[in-house]
Write a protein that holds these residues in place. Structure first.
Motif, PDB file in Angstrom:
ATOM      1  N   ILE A 174      10.220  22.516  23.045  1.00 21.12           N
ATOM      2  CA  ILE A 174      11.679  22.347  22.985  1.00 21.12           C
ATOM      3  C   ILE A 174      12.380  23.436  23.780  1.00 21.12           C
ATOM      4  O   ILE A 174      13.399  23.196  24.432  1.00 21.12           O
ATOM      5  N   LEU A 175      11.838  24.641  23.746  1.00 19.28           N
ATOM      6  CA  LEU A 175      12.479  25.776  24.411  1.00 19.28           C
ATOM      7  C   LEU A 175      12.368  25.673  25.926  1.00 19.28           C
ATOM      8  O   LEU A 175      13.342  25.920  26.643  1.00 19.28           O
ATOM      9  N   THR A 176      11.182  25.322  26.430  1.00 22.61           N
ATOM     10  CA  THR A 176      10.986  25.181  27.877  1.00 22.61           C
ATOM     11  C   THR A 176      10.277  23.858  28.151  1.00 22.61           C
ATOM     12  O   THR A 176       9.064  23.826  28.374  1.00 22.61           O
ATOM     13  N   TYR A 197       9.643  27.450   4.407  1.00 24.23           N
ATOM     14  CA  TYR A 197      11.028  27.043   4.213  1.00 24.23           C
ATOM     15  C   TYR A 197      11.939  27.420   5.382  1.00 24.23           C
ATOM     16  O   TYR A 197      13.146  27.184   5.329  1.00 24.23           O
ATOM     17  N   ILE A 198      11.368  28.012   6.438  1.00 26.25           N
ATOM     18  CA  ILE A 198      12.162  28.257   7.635  1.00 26.25           C
ATOM     19  C   ILE A 198      12.540  26.909   8.232  1.00 26.25           C
ATOM     20  O   ILE A 198      11.676  26.045   8.427  1.00 26.25           O
ATOM     21  N   PRO A 199      13.810  26.656   8.504  1.00 23.93           N
ATOM     22  CA  PRO A 199      14.231  25.338   8.994  1.00 23.93           C
ATOM     23  C   PRO A 199      13.465  24.906  10.240  1.00 23.93           C
ATOM     24  O   PRO A 199      13.286  25.681  11.186  1.00 23.93           O
ATOM     25  N   ASN A 200      12.990  23.662  10.211  1.00 24.61           N
ATOM     26  CA  ASN A 200      12.239  23.148  11.354  1.00 24.61           C
ATOM     27  C   ASN A 200      13.048  23.202  12.639  1.00 24.61           C
ATOM     28  O   ASN A 200      12.510  23.413  13.728  1.00 24.61           O
ATOM     29  N   ASP A 201      14.364  23.005  12.528  1.00 21.89           N
ATOM     30  CA  ASP A 201      15.225  23.007  13.695  1.00 21.89           C
ATOM     31  C   ASP A 201      15.177  24.358  14.410  1.00 21.89           C
ATOM     32  O   ASP A 201      15.404  24.445  15.615  1.00 21.89           O
ATOM     33  N   PHE A 202      14.860  25.415  13.662  1.00 20.16           N
ATOM     34  CA  PHE A 202      14.751  26.755  14.238  1.00 20.16           C
ATOM     35  C   PHE A 202      13.325  27.057  14.677  1.00 20.16           C
ATOM     36  O   PHE A 202      13.068  27.399  15.835  1.00 20.16           O
ATOM     37  N   ARG A 226      20.014  22.466  23.826  1.00 18.30           N
ATOM     38  CA  ARG A 226      20.617  23.354  22.837  1.00 18.30           C
ATOM     39  C   ARG A 226      20.773  24.788  23.316  1.00 18.30           C
ATOM     40  O   ARG A 226      21.147  25.666  22.558  1.00 18.30           O
ATOM     41  N   LEU A 227      20.492  25.004  24.592  1.00 16.69           N
ATOM     42  CA  LEU A 227      20.604  26.353  25.123  1.00 16.69           C
ATOM     43  C   LEU A 227      22.061  26.826  25.118  1.00 16.69           C
ATOM     44  O   LEU A 227      22.358  27.968  24.758  1.00 16.69           O
ATOM     45  N   GLY A 228      22.960  25.940  25.506  1.00 14.85           N
ATOM     46  CA  GLY A 228      24.376  26.296  25.504  1.00 14.85           C
ATOM     47  C   GLY A 228      24.882  26.645  24.115  1.00 14.85           C
ATOM     48  O   GLY A 228      25.655  27.597  23.934  1.00 14.85           O
ATOM     49  N   SER A 229      24.431  25.887  23.111  1.00 16.34           N
ATOM     50  CA  SER A 229      24.823  26.169  21.728  1.00 16.34           C
ATOM     51  C   SER A 229      24.320  27.535  21.285  1.00 16.34           C
ATOM     52  O   SER A 229      25.033  28.289  20.615  1.00 16.34           O
ATOM     53  N   LEU A 230      23.085  27.874  21.671  1.00 12.05           N
ATOM     54  CA  LEU A 230      22.522  29.178  21.325  1.00 12.05           C
ATOM     55  C   LEU A 230      23.360  30.309  21.907  1.00 12.05           C
ATOM     56  O   LEU A 230      23.692  31.274  21.225  1.00 12.05           O
ATOM     57  N   PHE A 231      23.747  30.164  23.179  1.00 14.11           N
ATOM     58  CA  PHE A 231      24.530  31.209  23.823  1.00 14.11           C
ATOM     59  C   PHE A 231      25.904  31.357  23.176  1.00 14.11           C
ATOM     60  O   PHE A 231      26.444  32.465  23.087  1.00 14.11           O
ATOM     61  N   ARG A 232      26.486  30.259  22.737  1.00 15.98           N
ATOM     62  CA  ARG A 232      27.783  30.353  22.062  1.00 15.98           C
ATOM     63  C   ARG A 232      27.672  31.136  20.764  1.00 15.98           C
ATOM     64  O   ARG A 232      28.552  31.925  20.410  1.00 15.98           O
ATOM     65  N   HIS A 233      26.570  30.951  20.043  1.00 13.75           N
ATOM     66  CA  HIS A 233      26.359  31.700  18.801  1.00 13.75           C
ATOM     67  C   HIS A 233      26.161  33.189  19.060  1.00 13.75           C
ATOM     68  O   HIS A 233      26.429  34.028  18.194  1.00 13.75           O
ATOM     69  N   LEU A 234      25.676  33.528  20.266  1.00 12.53           N
ATOM     70  CA  LEU A 234      25.443  34.932  20.600  1.00 12.53           C
ATOM     71  C   LEU A 234      26.707  35.633  21.097  1.00 12.53           C
ATOM     72  O   LEU A 234      26.734  36.857  21.195  1.00 12.53           O
ATOM     73  N   SER A 235      27.746  34.875  21.380  1.00  9.97           N
ATOM     74  CA  SER A 235      28.966  35.440  21.966  1.00  9.97           C
ATOM     75  C   SER A 235      29.534  36.633  21.203  1.00  9.97           C
ATOM     76  O   SER A 235      29.969  37.618  21.812  1.00  9.97           O
ATOM     77  N   PRO A 236      29.550  36.608  19.841  1.00 11.32           N
ATOM     78  CA  PRO A 236      30.123  37.763  19.122  1.00 11.32           C
ATOM     79  C   PRO A 236      29.368  39.072  19.337  1.00 11.32           C
ATOM     80  O   PRO A 236      29.897  40.142  19.029  1.00 11.32           O
ATOM     81  N   PHE A 237      28.134  38.980  19.852  1.00  9.92           N
ATOM     82  CA  PHE A 237      27.309  40.180  19.995  1.00  9.92           C
ATOM     83  C   PHE A 237      27.214  40.652  21.450  1.00  9.92           C
ATOM     84  O   PHE A 237      26.474  41.577  21.757  1.00  9.92           O
ATOM     85  N   MET A 238      27.966  40.005  22.361  1.00 10.25           N
ATOM     86  CA  MET A 238      27.821  40.288  23.788  1.00 10.25           C
ATOM     87  C   MET A 238      28.645  41.483  24.270  1.00 10.25           C
ATOM     88  O   MET A 238      28.667  41.779  25.454  1.00 10.25           O
ATOM     89  N   ASN A 239      29.341  42.165  23.350  1.00  7.72           N
ATOM     90  CA  ASN A 239      30.148  43.323  23.747  1.00  7.72           C
ATOM     91  C   ASN A 239      29.400  44.633  23.558  1.00  7.72           C
ATOM     92  O   ASN A 239      29.990  45.696  23.476  1.00  7.72           O
TER      93      ASN A 239
END
Length: 373
Positions: free
Chosen positions: A296-298, A219-224, A185-198
């Motif tokens: 999951i992260l590493t 109630y924080i989503p487990n997926d996060f 899911r690393l690639g998906s994370l980076f795509r979500h960050l794209s609007p902030f990369m400028n």
């Protein structure tokens, strides 16, 4: 700007407004930082980094100081959270001269110079050697030991790859990856960050700080949350304090390099002049790799390449989890901040460092300190 970008800006504006009032309204969430000494070190490229020092306690003292380095998007509190959850203070009590390094652009280390821009390579080439040089000068030690969580361990992969003969007596990495194309899911994370990369940094710390007193943790989503910690191994107040104090903005230059590693499958400098993983083939420094199979992260397969490439014959992998006899299945962050970490993980760190240093009597050590001051 995309919908994601607009939403992020609105959240940031709200977070900025709310955090201006949080220290008055929620003082119980604010962590205090009172090391025995605080040093500022100038780097060769004109940044200033902060290093907090906890002097060694007891009669038997390590001749090698130990440097503790935080991970990505966090600050000094990563490995020096409070009295209970501080690897630095734990090691100090065991006779180690413990130094908490804060890399550029966060916390006390030139936080207002973020617009200058920097990347992982700059931290490796400038922050690490500046810190090591100053610590060796103050302590008169011939070598240092290193403990790094996540990106803090990656710092030493990079530094030693470029400086294989550096004065290191041993390194402990805690969930520190060396491969970045195996996290699904690393690639998906980076795509979500794209609007902030400028911009020069990705500003998320104020949003988390603003929400820390009120967000329903359960109630924080487990997926996060499961990407960051195992919530079952975390105290809720510690999680709120971490959101309030620990998380920092991330330099876009650093994220750019993570994107490059994930895209190319190569852990290399941005200018392609050096491969950090390949460079470990020349490194003969002892290493301990602390790994959580369920991280999951590493995940394990993201860390093991560093172990395999490392030339040292003194290298060990230690797995943390219930299947290995531990009380909890650790996540990425709770390897150092989990409820059972002080009881289970900290002694492992100390035990390995104890076997990779030389020991002296306190009187001899104090004489060296008086000579410096």
């Amino acid at each position: 700007m995309s919908i994601v970008g607009h939403a992020g800006k609105i959240l940031l504006d709200v977070g900025t407004f709310v955090t201006d009032k949080l220290k008055v309204k929620y003082p119980h969430l604010e962590l205090k930082y009172h090391p025995d000494e605080l040093h500022w070190v100038d780097t060769a490229d004109s940044w200033q980094i902060a290093i907090g020092r906890y002097r060694p306690k007891g009669n038997q003292i390590s001749k090698y100081p130990v440097v503790l380095c935080h991970g990505l998007g966090v600050n000094r509190f990563n490995l020096d959270f409070n009295k209970q959850y501080s690897v630095a203070r734990y090691l100090s009590e065991k006779g180690f001269d413990a130094w908490v390094l804060e890399l550029r652009g966060r916390g006390l280390s030139s936080p207002y110079a973020m617009n200058k821009g920097f990347g992982f390579d700059d931290q490796v080439r400038y922050d690490i050697p500046a810190a090591i040089e100053r610590i060796l000068h103050i302590t008169h030690a011939p070598k240092i030991l290193w403990v790094g969580h996540s990106k803090g361990g990656m710092m030493m992969y990079g530094y030693l790859a470029l400086n294989p003969k550096a004065p290191l007596a041993g390194v402990i990495t805690i969930g520190s990856p060396s491969r970045f194309d195996v996290q699904p899911r690393l690639g998906s994370l980076f795509r979500h960050l794209s609007p902030f990369m400028n911009q020069s940094r990705i500003k998320g710390s104020k949003i988390l700080k603003a929400s820390s007193p009120i967000i329903p943790i359960r109630y924080i989503p487990n997926d996060f949350i499961n990407h960051i910690v195992n919530p079952d191994n975390m105290d809720e107040l510690v999680m709120r304090k971490a959101m309030f104090n620990l998380v920092t903005d991330v330099a876009v230059g650093v994220i750019t390099q993570f994107q490059d590693w994930a895209h190319t499958g190569k852990f290399q400098t941005l200018d392609r002049t050096a491969n950090y993983l390949e460079g470990l083939k020349l490194v003969d420094v002892p290493f301990l790799f602390l790994i959580v199979k369920a991280d999951i992260l590493t995940p394990e397969e993201a860390i093991i390449p560093a172990y395999e490439y490392l030339a040292s014959k003194d290298k060990t992998v230690k797995y943390l989890g219930k299947s290995e006899g531990f009380q909890a299945d650790y996540g990425h962050g709770d390897m150092v901040l989990g409820v059972s970490a002080p009881e289970e993980v900290f002694p492992i760190i100390y035990g390995w460092l104890k076997d990779h240093t030389l020991w002296t009597q306190k009187q001899e050590n104090e004489k060296i300190l008086l000579e410096y001051y």
